[in-house]
Design an enzyme around this catalytic site. Structure first.
Site, PDB file in Angstrom:
ATOM      1  CB  THR A  86      -0.876   0.012   1.266  1.00 54.49           C
ATOM      2  OG1 THR A  86      -1.570  -1.218   1.339  1.00 54.49           O
ATOM      3  CG2 THR A  86      -1.846   1.168   1.255  1.00 54.49           C
ATOM      4  CD  GLU A  87      -1.281   5.400  -1.132  1.00 55.56           C
ATOM      5  OE1 GLU A  87      -0.509   6.223  -1.649  1.00 55.56           O
ATOM      6  OE2 GLU A  87      -2.434   5.212  -1.530  1.00 55.56           O
ATOM      7  CG  MET A  88       5.081   3.211  -3.682  1.00 55.50           C
ATOM      8  SD  MET A  88       5.685   1.868  -4.692  1.00 55.50           S
ATOM      9  CE  MET A  88       4.701   2.097  -6.162  1.00 55.50           C
TER      10      MET A  88
END
Lengths: 429, 436
Positions: free
Chosen positions: B145-147
């Site tokens: 998630t979101e890097m």
């Protein structure tokens, strides 16, 4: 007897207790049948429900009406232009045209809409002081257009209107103090507001205070002679449709409610701290902070910080029906006000069979017996009282029954009668 | 030869409706269907569908020289199925060209990697199952998630059998090092780490149509020259973008589609540049070093940390309270509850509660249904309260709750019994009629 009353709000467009109190009082007066009321608000929305009174919105009063009316009577036109010293203008260009004519020094200009009416928002936003000023200007027009025996102004927003009406008509002025800036600001008084309040109080023939607490503030902080002030307590409207189907909560935890504007005056932070204390002791309880205000976000952040947000809810501003729903599901009502001139909401709660905890720093504490009274800062005592009311059913039952019984005596017709007595003391026929 | 890795994140949350205090315990539907459907339709029409169409055209034109990778969250896939099934079809067509790699991630685009290993694993399994179901591909590379990435998360992901992970080429982590190489996890060197080139990625995603930007207008030629002029020893350029950047954030009128088409064609035909999927890349290239990330990083905001989701007291409180339910969730078998549980974990809910207005407020208000972070917090906690009441009645935590739960079960049994008996009655009545 006919009274010209200036207020700021009227149900259903209300933000707090002022509108409720004005509505109750005028209703009580209508029942008395002794006094005829013309009630003026800055902005009438059209969906108000005034019972037996005449409601005027200052935004509906064309300030040029006189000129049109008396077009062929030369004398009266002169009277308007010189006497009123109030010249309406529509926009910048027109203002400039008007300005370039010669007027007497005292002439004031007021911005109007197409029908020569003044726009009001009726809110408490920026430009409030301008609105109050305009309201007073229109009050002059209203005072000229209507016949009445006495003027009655509710709270500082309407004092300038009341004073203007007195200046024009020479009729006696009664000022009704629902709150002072000392209550609202929590100590840091706005000097401009204070000046308006003090001027109004000094110019008034009589002052009505909603509690002895307020009377003391008027005497001590505004330097008014106590003889001029009469205390008239507020009352509460009886619950309508009591047999209506009750609103049900969707869980079995007890509900502890704070209902009011979330501002420094109402002491919301003490409610949060007391909730935190109580939640350390027991979990099967939910706290609700109903209302909105400038401290709301701060309260939400504090609740999150304490880690109690699962048991602490915010509803935002509640309108009439939702207030009733809220009180129906409430098990304990708390009003921890730091400085509350009166406080009608506890009375409303008592009508719904809800035990109430109120602060000693409230006017309502002077008159009700069947309530737990604490100091607003004493969160330990507050948590203790909440705990008792939740866990000991006999205690709660006592406050429910006795409170309901007691609150039945607080009728607006009684308050109206006392207000009428004040009128009689200044109006001489 | 430099390898360009083009990756898109596709995600849409199920946004909550205004869930009032009075609804708690009375109404168990939490979602704003209208908003979700209209946002999904808007983005599908402006971004997903036209971009997929373009990519399909390029795949057919460039054949094996064209490579692209996606990670689509379970939330987005569910919304496609509900509101825009044609998007799924268009992705399926892309898959058939063989130019596409799908990456694994958490089903809910959740922050579970930071809190609960078991839930994290479940989320991944659920997601991979859905990807296999819809596209027949078993993901091998992981994109959190979101890097969000740290040494620990990376090691955990390696344990689960993934070969590589994508993350942000955050300056405070890389320091003097370049993101344009292949790295490995500090705890488990078998896991490769791909670092996003945020400068070049954000040039496309955020600055493309910014007329105040000194490099405006951005053309494919200009971008290619930048790629050519990067240090000649650099091996990869990772362009990781939000898919909505193409067509929605950068509207069609800005020329983003023409830019993308021309850029990809030019890279594919360039003598010293080529496109690759993450899996191909890690097979072809040798990692250059380990990358040490002791505290989690992400691709959000200027700080590239977690403060967008867990920066203030409200966010931490909501996050903590949500995952305090994980014990109970493990014993829960109710499908409806598990579905709501998945939707509650979506990181966007926490993003809406962010109070970081100043530098990145614009990005935080993108498709945000709430006016203030406080409103978002109160709404979320109300929903969570109701969810907890339901969960307690299903998975009791104490005696009274277990009593309620058993009564609940009795009711369900009785309802079923009534249904059976009613069916019997109907059958008997039919028989009766036939006899007559």
């Amino acid at each position: 007897m006919k009274v010209l009353m200036f207020g700021w709000e009227f149900p259903p467009h209300i933000s707090g207790g002022l509108g409720t109190a004005c509505f109750g009082l005028t209703k009580g007066m209508a029942k008395l049948n002794e006094v005829e009321v013309i009630f003026v608000v800055p902005k009438a929305f059209g969906d108000e429900n005034p019972v037996d009174i005449q409601l005027i919105g200052a935004n509906q009063v064309p300030i040029l009406q006189k000129k049109i009316q008396f077009e062929d009577a030369r004398q009266k036109i002169d009277y308007f232009e010189v006497g009123s010293e109030l010249v309406p203008y529509l926009g910048e260009q027109e203002f400039w045209n008007l300005k370039s004519k010669i007027y007497s020094k005292k002439t004031r200009f007021i911005k109007t809409s197409e029908g020569f009416k003044v726009d009001f928002t009726g809110k408490y936003d920026d430009g409030l002081l301008d609105e109050i000023r305009n309201y007073a200007l229109v009050a002059e027009v209203i005072a000229r257009n209507n016949k009445f025996d006495i003027i009655h102004a509710h709270d500082w927003l309407a004092y300038p209107a009341g004073m203007a009406a007195k200046r024009i008509s020479g009729k006696p002025l009664v000022i009704h103090v629902h709150a002072t800036d000392f209550d609202r600001s929590g100590g840091s008084v706005n000097p401009r507001v204070y000046a308006i309040e003090r001027e109004g109080m000094e110019m008034a023939d009589r002052i009505i205070a909603v509690s002895s607490l307020t009377k003391n503030i008027i005497v001590e902080k505004y330097g008014i002679q106590p003889e001029k002030i009469t205390v008239v307590y507020n009352a509460v409207e009886p619950v309508e449709n009591e047999n209506e189907v009750k609103f049900e909560k969707g869980f079995d935890e007890k509900i502890v409610t704070f209902l009011g504007r979330i501002t420094a005056q109402k002491g919301p932070e003490y409610f949060v701290e007391a909730a935190n204390l109580l939640l350390k002791k027991m979990k099967k309880v939910r706290f609700v902070m109903a209302g909105s205000g400038d401290l709301m976000n701060q309260m939400i952040a504090r609740v999150a910080e304490l880690g109690i947000s699962e048991h602490f809810h915010f509803t935002g501003f509640l309108s009439g029906k939702d207030v009733a729903h809220m009180l129906q599901i409430t098990d304990v009502f708390v009003m921890p006000s730091v400085s509350e001139p009166f406080g009608i909401v506890p009375l409303e709660a008592m009508q719904f069979n809800v035990p109430v905890i109120i602060s000693n720093q409230s006017g309502v504490a002077e008159v009700i017996k069947n309530a737990i009274k604490i100091d607003f800062w004493d969160t330990i005592e507050m948590a203790d009282a909440i705990y008792g009311l939740i866990n000991y059913s006999a205690l709660a039952a006592h406050f429910k029954n006795e409170g309901k019984h007691e609150v039945g005596h607080f009728e607006w017709i009684n308050s109206a009668r006392e207000v009428t007595d004040v009128y009689k003391s200044v109006v001489h026929f | 030869m430099k390898t360009v890795c083009l990756f898109f994140q596709v995600h849409q949350p199920f946004r909550h409706r205004r869930y009032h205090f009075f609804d708690i315990g009375n109404d168990h539907y939490y979602y704003d269907d209208f908003t979700n459907e209209s946002i999904m339709n808007k983005i599908a029409t402006k971004s997903y569908l036209p971009t997929n169409k373009l990519l399909l055209k390029l795949a057919n034109q460039l054949r094996s020289n064209f490579k692209v990778s996606f990670s689509i969250t379970g939330q987005a896939l569910e919304q496609f199925q509900l509101y825009a099934p044609e998007v799924i079809e268009s992705f399926q067509k892309l898959v058939k060209t063989g130019c596409v790699e799908f990456l694994s991630e958490t089903y809910s685009h959740s922050l579970s990697s930071l809190k609960d290993k078991i839930i994290f694993e479940e989320q991944i399994k659920l997601h991979d199952k859905k990807i296999v179901e819809l596209f027949g591909i078993q993901p091998r590379v992981f994109r959190n998630t979101e890097m969000i990435y740290s040494d620990e998360i990376g090691a955990h992901v390696a344990e689960l059998g993934y070969t590589a992970m994508l993350t942000e080429g955050a300056k405070h982590v890389l320091g003097w090092k370049s993101p344009n190489y292949l790295y490995v996890n500090a705890l488990n060197p078998r896991l490769k780490v791909l670092m996003r080139n945020f400068k070049l990625s954000d040039d496309i995603a955020f600055r493309f149509a910014d007329t105040n930007w000194s490099d405006y207008p951005l053309t494919a030629e200009k971008f290619i020259s930048w790629l050519e002029n990067i240090n000649p020893k650099d091996e990869v350029v990772n362009l990781f973008l939000s898919y909505e950047a193409i067509g929605d954030r950068q509207a069609k009128e800005t020329g983003i589609f023409n830019f993308l088409e021309s850029l990809l064609v030019k890279i594919a035909k360039h003598p010293s540049l080529k496109l690759a999927t993450p899996s191909e890349m890690i097979e072809e290239l040798q990692p250059i070093s380990i990358v040490s990330v002791p505290t989690p990083i992400s691709w959000a905001d200027e700080e590239r940390d977690l403060t967008a989701w867990l920066g203030n007291g409200m966010q931490k409180e909501a996050f903590g309270k949500l995952y305090s339910l994980s014990e109970q969730i493990r014993r829960c078998t109710d499908e409806e509850l598990l579905k709501d549980w998945n939707y509650l974990q979506v990181s966007d809910h926490f993003y809406y509660m962010s109070t970081k207005y100043f530098s990145d407020g614009k990005d935080h208000s993108y498709n945000n249904p709430f006016n203030t972070p406080f409103e978002a917090f109160v709404n979320y906690m109300n929903v969570l309260s109701d969810f907890k009441i339901r969960l307690n009645s299903f998975v009791p935590v104490n005696e009274i709750d277990s009593e309620i739960a058993s009564l609940h079960n009795i009711i369900i049994e009785k309802v079923e019994k009534i249904k059976k008996l009613e069916a019997n009655i109907l059958a008997l009545q039919k028989r009766e009629r036939r006899k007559k």
